[in-house]
Design a protein around this motif. Structure first.
Motif, PDB file in Angstrom:
ATOM      1  N   SER A  26       0.823  -1.206   0.000  1.00 16.95           N
ATOM      2  CA  SER A  26       0.000   0.000   0.000  1.00 16.95           C
ATOM      3  C   SER A  26       0.860   1.259   0.000  1.00 16.95           C
ATOM      4  O   SER A  26       0.552   2.243  -0.689  1.00 16.95           O
ATOM      5  N   PHE A  27       1.939   1.222   0.754  1.00 18.88           N
ATOM      6  CA  PHE A  27       2.876   2.353   0.787  1.00 18.88           C
ATOM      7  C   PHE A  27       3.454   2.621  -0.602  1.00 18.88           C
ATOM      8  O   PHE A  27       3.500   3.769  -1.067  1.00 18.88           O
ATOM      9  N   VAL A  28       3.867   1.562  -1.305  1.00 24.05           N
ATOM     10  CA  VAL A  28       4.470   1.723  -2.627  1.00 24.05           C
ATOM     11  C   VAL A  28       3.447   2.258  -3.629  1.00 24.05           C
ATOM     12  O   VAL A  28       3.751   3.163  -4.423  1.00 24.05           O
ATOM     13  N   ILE A  29       2.231   1.730  -3.594  1.00 23.05           N
ATOM     14  CA  ILE A  29       1.183   2.212  -4.500  1.00 23.05           C
ATOM     15  C   ILE A  29       0.909   3.697  -4.259  1.00 23.05           C
ATOM     16  O   ILE A  29       0.817   4.503  -5.204  1.00 23.05           O
ATOM     17  N   CYS A  30       0.779   4.083  -2.997  1.00 18.83           N
ATOM     18  CA  CYS A  30       0.491   5.483  -2.675  1.00 18.83           C
ATOM     19  C   CYS A  30       1.614   6.415  -3.116  1.00 18.83           C
ATOM     20  O   CYS A  30       1.383   7.581  -3.452  1.00 18.83           O
ATOM     21  N   ARG A  31       2.817   5.897  -3.118  1.00 18.68           N
ATOM     22  CA  ARG A  31       3.973   6.686  -3.556  1.00 18.68           C
ATOM     23  C   ARG A  31       3.941   6.978  -5.048  1.00 18.68           C
ATOM     24  O   ARG A  31       4.422   8.009  -5.505  1.00 18.68           O
ATOM     25  N   HIS A  32       3.390   6.047  -5.814  1.00 18.59           N
ATOM     26  CA  HIS A  32       3.479   6.140  -7.271  1.00 18.59           C
ATOM     27  C   HIS A  32       2.185   6.589  -7.956  1.00 18.59           C
ATOM     28  O   HIS A  32       2.230   7.013  -9.115  1.00 18.59           O
ATOM     29  N   ILE A  33       1.048   6.445  -7.275  1.00 18.78           N
ATOM     30  CA  ILE A  33      -0.235   6.790  -7.907  1.00 18.78           C
ATOM     31  C   ILE A  33      -0.996   7.749  -7.004  1.00 18.78           C
ATOM     32  O   ILE A  33      -1.368   7.403  -5.879  1.00 18.78           O
ATOM     33  N   ASN A  34      -1.234   8.931  -7.513  1.00 23.70           N
ATOM     34  CA  ASN A  34      -1.921   9.961  -6.722  1.00 23.70           C
ATOM     35  C   ASN A  34      -3.350   9.540  -6.383  1.00 23.70           C
ATOM     36  O   ASN A  34      -4.096   9.054  -7.251  1.00 23.70           O
ATOM     37  N   ASP A  35      -3.713   9.741  -5.148  1.00 19.72           N
ATOM     38  CA  ASP A  35      -5.088   9.517  -4.664  1.00 19.72           C
ATOM     39  C   ASP A  35      -5.558   8.075  -4.844  1.00 19.72           C
ATOM     40  O   ASP A  35      -6.762   7.819  -4.887  1.00 19.72           O
ATOM     41  N   ALA A  36      -4.612   7.132  -4.921  1.00 21.26           N
ATOM     42  CA  ALA A  36      -5.007   5.726  -5.095  1.00 21.26           C
ATOM     43  C   ALA A  36      -5.802   5.218  -3.906  1.00 21.26           C
ATOM     44  O   ALA A  36      -6.593   4.278  -4.027  1.00 21.26           O
ATOM     45  N   GLU A  37      -5.612   5.846  -2.746  1.00 21.62           N
ATOM     46  CA  GLU A  37      -6.286   5.384  -1.534  1.00 21.62           C
ATOM     47  C   GLU A  37      -7.654   6.035  -1.334  1.00 21.62           C
ATOM     48  O   GLU A  37      -8.355   5.741  -0.358  1.00 21.62           O
ATOM     49  N   GLN A  38      -8.056   6.899  -2.288  1.00 18.42           N
ATOM     50  CA  GLN A  38      -9.273   7.682  -2.089  1.00 18.42           C
ATOM     51  C   GLN A  38     -10.557   6.972  -2.516  1.00 18.42           C
ATOM     52  O   GLN A  38     -11.645   7.471  -2.291  1.00 18.42           O
ATOM     53  N   GLY A  39     -10.438   5.838  -3.168  1.00 15.21           N
ATOM     54  CA  GLY A  39     -11.628   5.131  -3.626  1.00 15.21           C
ATOM     55  C   GLY A  39     -11.645   3.691  -3.174  1.00 15.21           C
ATOM     56  O   GLY A  39     -11.044   3.322  -2.158  1.00 15.21           O
ATOM     57  N   LYS A  40     -12.322   2.846  -3.955  1.00 10.92           N
ATOM     58  CA  LYS A  40     -12.447   1.434  -3.610  1.00 10.92           C
ATOM     59  C   LYS A  40     -11.835   0.553  -4.696  1.00 10.92           C
ATOM     60  O   LYS A  40     -11.645   0.978  -5.836  1.00 10.92           O
ATOM     61  N   VAL A  41     -11.570  -0.677  -4.300  1.00 12.19           N
ATOM     62  CA  VAL A  41     -11.009  -1.670  -5.206  1.00 12.19           C
ATOM     63  C   VAL A  41     -12.108  -2.651  -5.596  1.00 12.19           C
ATOM     64  O   VAL A  41     -12.791  -3.196  -4.722  1.00 12.19           O
ATOM     65  N   LEU A  42     -12.291  -2.857  -6.895  1.00 14.39           N
ATOM     66  CA  LEU A  42     -13.132  -3.952  -7.362  1.00 14.39           C
ATOM     67  C   LEU A  42     -12.228  -5.169  -7.439  1.00 14.39           C
ATOM     68  O   LEU A  42     -11.448  -5.333  -8.368  1.00 14.39           O
ATOM     69  N   ARG A  43     -12.295  -5.989  -6.414  1.00 18.92           N
ATOM     70  CA  ARG A  43     -11.357  -7.098  -6.241  1.00 18.92           C
ATOM     71  C   ARG A  43     -12.102  -8.419  -6.376  1.00 18.92           C
ATOM     72  O   ARG A  43     -13.101  -8.654  -5.691  1.00 18.92           O
ATOM     73  N   PHE A  44     -11.610  -9.277  -7.265  1.00 15.16           N
ATOM     74  CA  PHE A  44     -12.225 -10.583  -7.482  1.00 15.16           C
ATOM     75  C   PHE A  44     -11.492 -11.635  -6.652  1.00 15.16           C
ATOM     76  O   PHE A  44     -10.512 -12.238  -7.089  1.00 15.16           O
TER      77      PHE A  44
ATOM     78  N   GLY B 125     -19.815  -4.178  -7.805  1.00 17.69           N
ATOM     79  CA  GLY B 125     -18.876  -3.258  -8.446  1.00 17.69           C
ATOM     80  C   GLY B 125     -19.541  -2.309  -9.419  1.00 17.69           C
ATOM     81  O   GLY B 125     -19.158  -1.134  -9.523  1.00 17.69           O
ATOM     82  N   LEU B 126     -20.541  -2.795 -10.135  1.00 15.55           N
ATOM     83  CA  LEU B 126     -21.250  -1.939 -11.089  1.00 15.55           C
ATOM     84  C   LEU B 126     -22.069  -0.868 -10.370  1.00 15.55           C
ATOM     85  O   LEU B 126     -22.108   0.297 -10.798  1.00 15.55           O
ATOM     86  N   VAL B 127     -22.725  -1.252  -9.292  1.00 14.58           N
ATOM     87  CA  VAL B 127     -23.529  -0.278  -8.545  1.00 14.58           C
ATOM     88  C   VAL B 127     -22.639   0.823  -7.956  1.00 14.58           C
ATOM     89  O   VAL B 127     -23.025   1.991  -7.902  1.00 14.58           O
ATOM     90  N   GLN B 128     -21.416   0.458  -7.558  1.00  8.79           N
ATOM     91  CA  GLN B 128     -20.484   1.416  -6.954  1.00  8.79           C
ATOM     92  C   GLN B 128     -19.439   1.891  -7.964  1.00  8.79           C
ATOM     93  O   GLN B 128     -18.314   2.245  -7.587  1.00  8.79           O
ATOM     94  N   ARG B 129     -19.806   1.937  -9.224  1.00 10.35           N
ATOM     95  CA  ARG B 129     -18.848   2.194 -10.309  1.00 10.35           C
ATOM     96  C   ARG B 129     -18.076   3.501 -10.138  1.00 10.35           C
ATOM     97  O   ARG B 129     -16.903   3.604 -10.521  1.00 10.35           O
ATOM     98  N   LYS B 130     -18.698   4.527  -9.563  1.00 16.33           N
ATOM     99  CA  LYS B 130     -18.035   5.819  -9.420  1.00 16.33           C
ATOM    100  C   LYS B 130     -16.991   5.834  -8.304  1.00 16.33           C
ATOM    101  O   LYS B 130     -16.204   6.777  -8.210  1.00 16.33           O
ATOM    102  N   ASP B 131     -16.985   4.793  -7.468  1.00 16.65           N
ATOM    103  CA  ASP B 131     -16.026   4.728  -6.358  1.00 16.65           C
ATOM    104  C   ASP B 131     -14.780   3.918  -6.699  1.00 16.65           C
ATOM    105  O   ASP B 131     -13.797   3.941  -5.953  1.00 16.65           O
ATOM    106  N   VAL B 132     -14.820   3.187  -7.807  1.00 16.23           N
ATOM    107  CA  VAL B 132     -13.742   2.231  -8.124  1.00 16.23           C
ATOM    108  C   VAL B 132     -12.517   2.962  -8.671  1.00 16.23           C
ATOM    109  O   VAL B 132     -12.605   3.680  -9.672  1.00 16.23           O
ATOM    110  N   VAL B 133     -11.360   2.769  -7.997  1.00 13.35           N
ATOM    111  CA  VAL B 133     -10.102   3.354  -8.469  1.00 13.35           C
ATOM    112  C   VAL B 133      -9.143   2.306  -9.011  1.00 13.35           C
ATOM    113  O   VAL B 133      -8.168   2.644  -9.673  1.00 13.35           O
ATOM    114  N   SER B 134      -9.425   1.018  -8.728  1.00  9.53           N
ATOM    115  CA  SER B 134      -8.603  -0.045  -9.311  1.00  9.53           C
ATOM    116  C   SER B 134      -9.425  -1.316  -9.430  1.00  9.53           C
ATOM    117  O   SER B 134     -10.370  -1.539  -8.669  1.00  9.53           O
TER     118      SER B 134
END
Length: 576
Positions: A126-144, A203-212
């Protein structure tokens, strides 16, 4: 894994990373001393160390082993003997490897030390992702993510795929509930079809929250898009009416998804319907989830075949391949997540396990073993692992290339598995060569209306001489087009694939006649889904499933053979 809001500050995490990678030798030596001090009196190590815990005695007396060597000890614990047969730390449960790489599922010990390592890697991730992608922590993950129901060993200890053990831990339950579009009830559903449907619906219902958009393997993400292609109309109907389909019978899934739906939403249903009803699904991920910043999954090794497909579906979003994990131990992390998928290297974390490396020297056949800090740039090694779970100098079977260093921590690129290879006579064709051969064959298809969706290899020694068989599942690039096979084109594919192989194969094939013409057997659409379903019925996890590069299962081969509808052979020996 997901992004966590309860991480230490970025500065603190950076300090942890810097300390570990600057002091690799000290961390490794201290870790080995700790492992041996705790485990020197286990039955397994007592024979070699006689209660002592010094490094030199360990290296001199403890043998290098494979799973076959330690399997009897593991089975004794599984059958009810105390954990200290192999581990001073209590073994509270077991994990299964996927069984799709080496052909047989391995039963491996699991304890809290393993889980602590995975939690550490998750935080570093999570630290590495936040370092490289702006605002990556601001939304949700559609994770299978998916789990397998627990089975038990003869002594009553739980035994499940390692992913299930991790996902069911309190830490990851809490993490998922905060940062995933899918509640834990969907992930923990025992029916993978119901789980997949509900993952997509949530994931479709929450489509506007998905950042990855994320899964363990690239194949799982492609499978999710294929599932969406089949069910998008029904999903739209659920959203339009605000009701879950009746066939979703898992009560926990129904309840949580009904809550997410929140009632009829015809506007959203119409939007999804408009996107999915287009002739081309190019960019479908960014069209349905417009705030998606990156795709995350494993795309190394055999997963490289799915890179172009994911790029097509995502409008070439960054595909991030973060962690190097196995059923035996956590190993490392990709500190350059925005690199090209083919350039992924993993920085080994010295606090995960004690690592040694066996030099891969095909020319001199000399056995040279070095510590983590002593590997050389540009050399190939096989990793040996000593851990708190009862594995000592255990061969991982993964061949790795040293590509660089982060401070004093080596970085490795995965090349291939030692136990994945084809052979008819004395030649050995490695996983790396087989993958390269398929990639070259796919290039021949580029000019046609055909695309390769999945494959596996088999060495057929029932013929004289024996020959390599490549099972291909093909589909038309345009979904409305009937699949038509061009014999000349497929024959050219056979020849191109053969020309990729090394000197010894080409000599045996061209000059000595010890290997027969390479064969491509085209199977019916959906065949590899049937193969996957077979392995899952045998205990493999959907999360961990990978189509075997070399097929060894008699039952899976029977499924493939039953679906073959065309055969093609190379019509000339490769140049020698």
């Amino acid at each position: 894994m997901s992004l966590s809001s309860d991480l230490k500050s970025l500065d603190e995490m950076k300090k942890v990373l810097e300390d570990l990678t600057l002091n690799v030798k000290q961390v490794q030596d201290d870790l080995l001393e700790e492992i041996l001090a705790h485990n020197a009196n286990t039955e397994y190590l007592q024979r070699f160390l006689h209660g002592r815990s010094d490094k030199e005695l360990f290296k001199k007396n403890v043998p290098i082993v494979t799973y076959k060597d330690v399997e009897p000890y593991i089975e004794r614990v599984a059958n009810g003997e105390p954990s200290d047969v192999i581990s001073a730390y209590p073994i509270t449960r077991f994990t299964f490897s996927s069984g799709t790489s080496g052909g047989k599922r391995k039963l491996l010990p699991f304890n809290m030390k393993y889980l602590e390592n995975i939690i550490f890697i998750s935080k570093l991730h999570s630290f590495v992702i936040c370092r490289h992608i702006n605002d990556a922590e601001q939304g949700k993950v559609l994770r299978f993510d998916f789990i397998k129901p627990e089975s038990t060993t003869p002594s009553g200890l739980p035994a499940v795929p390692v992913s299930t053990n991790v996902l069911k831990s309190d830490y990851f339950r809490n993490l998922a509930s905060k940062h995933h579009t899918s509640p834990n009830e969907i992930t923990f559903c025992g029916d993978s079809k119901q789980s997949m449907y509900c993952h997509l619906l949530s994931g479709l219902v929450q489509r506007k929250d998905v950042v990855s958009v994320s899964a363990a393997f690239a194949s799982a993400l492609v499978r999710a898009i294929d599932f969406l292609k089949e069910y998008w109309k029904e999903l739209c109907s659920n959203i339009r009416l605000g009701q879950v389909s009746e066939w979703i019978e898992d009560i926990s899934c129904r309840n949580c998804v009904s809550e997410i739906l929140g009632g009829p939403n015809p506007e959203l249903a119409n939007l999804i319907e408009k996107e999915c009803n287009q002739i081309s699904w190019e960019g479908i991920i960014t069209r349905l989830w417009p705030k998606t910043k990156f795709i995350e999954c494993i795309v190394t090794g055999q997963m490289t075949q799915y890179i172009s497909t994911l790029e097509f579906y995502s409008n070439k979003l960054p595909i991030i391949c973060m962690n190097y994990l196995s059923s035996e131990t956590a190993l490392g992390i990709n500190l350059n997540p925005l690199c090209k998928p083919q350039d992924v290297s993993y920085t080994f974390m010295p606090n995960m396990a004690y690592f040694e490396f066996l030099l891969v020297d095909e020319v001199n056949k000399v056995e040279i073993i070095v510590d983590l800090v002593d590997v050389k740039l540009g050399c190939y090694y096989e990793a040996l692992v000593t851990s708190f779970t009862g594995l000592y100098r255990y061969r991982m079977e993964d061949v790795l290339l040293v590509t660089g260093f982060y401070n004093n921590a080596p970085q490795f690129r995965f090349i291939h598995r030692n136990d994945v290879a084809l052979s008819i006579d004395v030649e050995t064709t490695t996983e790396e060569e087989l993958l390269k051969a398929v990639a070259n064959g796919k290039m021949v298809l580029e000019s046609s209306d055909l695309t390769l969706t999945d494959f596996t290899w088999y060495a057929d020694i029932s013929t004289v001489p024996g020959h390599y068989v490549l099972y291909w599942e093909l589909k038309a690039k345009k979904k409305s087009t009937i699949l038509e096979l061009d014999e000349k084109l497929l024959t050219e594919c056979c020849c191109t694939v053969e020309e990729t192989f090394d000197f010894l194969y080409r000599k045996f094939r061209s000059k000595d006649g010890l290997i027969g013409a390479l064969e491509i057997r085209v199977v019916q659409p959906g065949t590899f889904d049937s193969v996957m379903n077979f392995f899952i019925s045998e205990g493999s996890s959907l999360v961990q499933y990978k189509t075997p590069i070399c097929m060894r299962s008699i039952h899976a081969l029977a499924i493939l053979e039953d679906k073959v509808f065309a055969r093609f052979f190379s019509d000339k020996p490769p140049p020698f």
